[in-house]
Scaffold this motif. Structure first.
Motif, short mmCIF file in Angstrom:
data_model
loop_
_atom_site.label_atom_id
_atom_site.label_comp_id
_atom_site.label_asym_id
_atom_site.label_seq_id
_atom_site.Cartn_x
_atom_site.Cartn_y
_atom_site.Cartn_z
N ASP A 70 69.26 13.26 70.07
CA ASP A 70 68.82 13.23 68.82
C ASP A 70 69.70 12.00 67.75
O ASP A 70 71.04 12.05 67.87
N PRO A 71 69.59 11.68 67.42
CA PRO A 71 70.23 10.21 66.41
C PRO A 71 71.34 10.97 65.45
O PRO A 71 72.60 10.90 65.96
N GLY A 72 70.39 12.15 64.50
CA GLY A 72 71.45 12.90 64.52
C GLY A 72 72.78 13.55 64.83
O GLY A 72 73.73 13.51 63.88
N ALA A 73 72.36 14.22 65.55
CA ALA A 73 73.40 14.78 66.24
C ALA A 73 74.74 13.68 67.26
O ALA A 73 75.62 14.35 66.28
N HIS A 74 73.78 12.58 67.40
CA HIS A 74 75.32 11.32 67.49
C HIS A 74 75.53 10.52 66.48
O HIS A 74 77.27 11.03 66.49
N GLN A 75 75.16 11.15 65.61
CA GLN A 75 75.83 10.01 64.44
C GLN A 75 76.89 11.75 63.51
O GLN A 75 78.22 10.85 63.60
N ALA A 76 76.61 11.82 63.84
CA ALA A 76 77.15 13.88 63.65
C ALA A 76 78.72 13.56 63.98
O ALA A 76 79.78 13.93 63.90
N ASP A 77 78.56 13.49 65.61
CA ASP A 77 79.57 13.72 66.04
C ASP A 77 80.68 12.65 66.00
O ASP A 77 81.64 13.15 66.15
N GLN A 78 79.90 11.55 66.04
CA GLN A 78 80.60 10.50 65.47
C GLN A 78 82.16 10.24 64.20
O GLN A 78 83.18 9.98 64.30
N LEU A 79 81.17 10.72 62.75
CA LEU A 79 81.76 10.38 62.04
C LEU A 79 81.68 11.57 61.22
O LEU A 79 82.42 12.09 60.16
N GLY A 80 81.19 12.85 61.93
CA GLY A 80 81.91 14.30 60.90
C GLY A 80 81.64 14.19 59.78
O GLY A 80 81.31 15.07 58.63
N MET A 81 79.56 14.26 60.06
CA MET A 81 79.02 14.25 59.31
C MET A 81 78.67 15.94 57.68
O MET A 81 78.37 15.96 56.89
N VAL A 82 78.22 16.05 59.07
CA VAL A 82 78.01 17.89 58.80
C VAL A 82 79.44 18.65 57.59
O VAL A 82 78.42 18.68 56.66
N PHE A 83 80.27 18.48 58.12
CA PHE A 83 81.52 18.55 57.24
C PHE A 83 81.18 18.50 55.75
O PHE A 83 81.60 19.03 55.02
N SER A 84 80.41 17.11 55.12
CA SER A 84 80.60 16.81 53.63
C SER A 84 79.93 17.52 53.52
O SER A 84 79.98 17.39 52.12
N ARG A 85 78.91 18.44 53.97
CA ARG A 85 77.83 19.23 53.33
C ARG A 85 78.47 20.44 53.34
O ARG A 85 77.65 21.26 52.87
N LEU A 86 79.62 20.93 53.81
CA LEU A 86 79.43 22.12 53.77
C LEU A 86 80.11 22.64 52.20
O LEU A 86 80.21 21.47 51.55
N ASP A 87 80.69 23.91 51.86
CA ASP A 87 80.64 24.81 50.57
C ASP A 87 82.54 24.51 51.48
O ASP A 87 82.26 25.56 51.87
N CYS A 88 83.02 24.26 50.33
CA CYS A 88 84.87 24.25 50.99
C CYS A 88 85.13 24.33 49.64
O CYS A 88 86.22 24.76 49.67
N ARG A 89 84.97 25.76 48.51
CA ARG A 89 85.17 26.16 47.29
C ARG A 89 85.81 27.66 48.60
O ARG A 89 85.54 28.82 49.05
#
Length: 279
Positions: A193-212
């Motif tokens: 999955d291209p999205g998985a490769h992008q996420a692993d390289q750039l940490g994309m998922v972290f920016s979508r987390l609830d950090c409150r």
């Protein structure tokens, strides 16, 4: 490499050193390969049991909906505490870099009995998003060229490695090292999955987390030895962020790497390893 089950998820882990030595748990950002092999080996040579791990949705760890993660920053902090307890009955030295430095701060605050020391490398005391007035934001002269580049073919390892090397050059890191690490990360990503490769390289998922909720206001409560490492040339989280963390955690030591940007240069690894082992 292995898998460790904690909190209902499976996390990829890698170990260096003797299992009965004092534990240093290195949280990935997002994959374990954000921690250089050489740094892990030197810590092991100094009598530490080093465990580095992938975060959820990264590397060999459990993966879900990358566009809408069903967990929060607090869950990642709980994962860190769970891993520490899984590998050693004694409190662990917890280390985070970049985004995982944020996780490490929250974990140390929320699970103080699980940890004996804290290392924070190239991070800041607030979640992704708008910065506090006294914190330096991303250097816009650097962010423009970094984020305006065409995306690579995320299914092609050469294209991805070139993209990450070019990004490292813009940030002031070693492009050859970044290319090699990117290829290793790509090889460990589950599926095609291209999205998985992008996420692993750039940490994309972290920016979508609830950090409150915010945690910066609690940093003065930390009572464990803390090392803050920051590159003087870091344009992504400029040095002022590390300086604030070191001021607000009682007794924290600030180690400034004069020639470093985001990554810890190979030449600085002995100094960083010695400082971490001294905690």
């Amino acid at each position: 490499m292995d898998i460790c089950d904690v909190n209902g998820v499976s996390l990829g882990v890698d170990e260096f050193g003797a299992a009965d030595s004092p534990l240093i748990l290195c949280l990935g950002a997002p994959t374990m390969l954000s921690w250089p092999d050489a740094l892990c080996r030197q810590l092991a040579e100094q009598g530490r049991h080093v465990v580095r791990c992938d975060l959820r949705d990264a590397g060999a760890s459990s993966s879900g909906d990358l566009t809408a993660p069903n967990y929060t920053l607090r869950d990642l902090a709980a994962d860190a505490a769970g891993l520490a307890r899984a590998f050693d009955d004694r409190p662990a030295h917890l280390a985070g870099t970049g985004i995982s430095g944020m996780i490490a701060q929250v974990a140390a605050l929320d699970f103080p009995d699980a940890f004996s020391a804290l290392t924070l490398i190239g991070t800041r005391p607030i979640a992704p998003g708008p910065v506090d007035d006294d914190l330096p934001d991303h250097d816009q002269a650097t962010m423009g060229p970094l984020f305006s580049r065409p995306q690579p073919d995320w299914t092609d390892v050469g294209s991805v490695a070139d993209f990450m090397a070019d990004g490292a050059k813009i940030l002031g890191d070693d492009p050859a090292e970044a290319r090699a690490v990117a290829a290793r990360i790509w090889a460990r990503t589950r599926g095609s999955d291209p999205g998985a490769h992008q996420a692993d390289q750039l940490g994309m998922v972290f920016s979508r987390l609830d950090c409150r909720p915010r945690w910066r206001e609690r940093l003065s409560q930390l009572q464990l030895p803390t090392l803050v490492v920051h590159g003087r040339l870091d344009p992504f989280f400029p040095l002022g962020n590390g300086e604030v963390i070191a001021r607000e955690i009682p007794g924290a030591r600030l180690l400034i790497l004069d020639e470093a940007s985001r990554a810890v240069p190979t030449t600085d690894i002995p100094e960083v390893a010695a400082a971490m082992a001294a905690l």
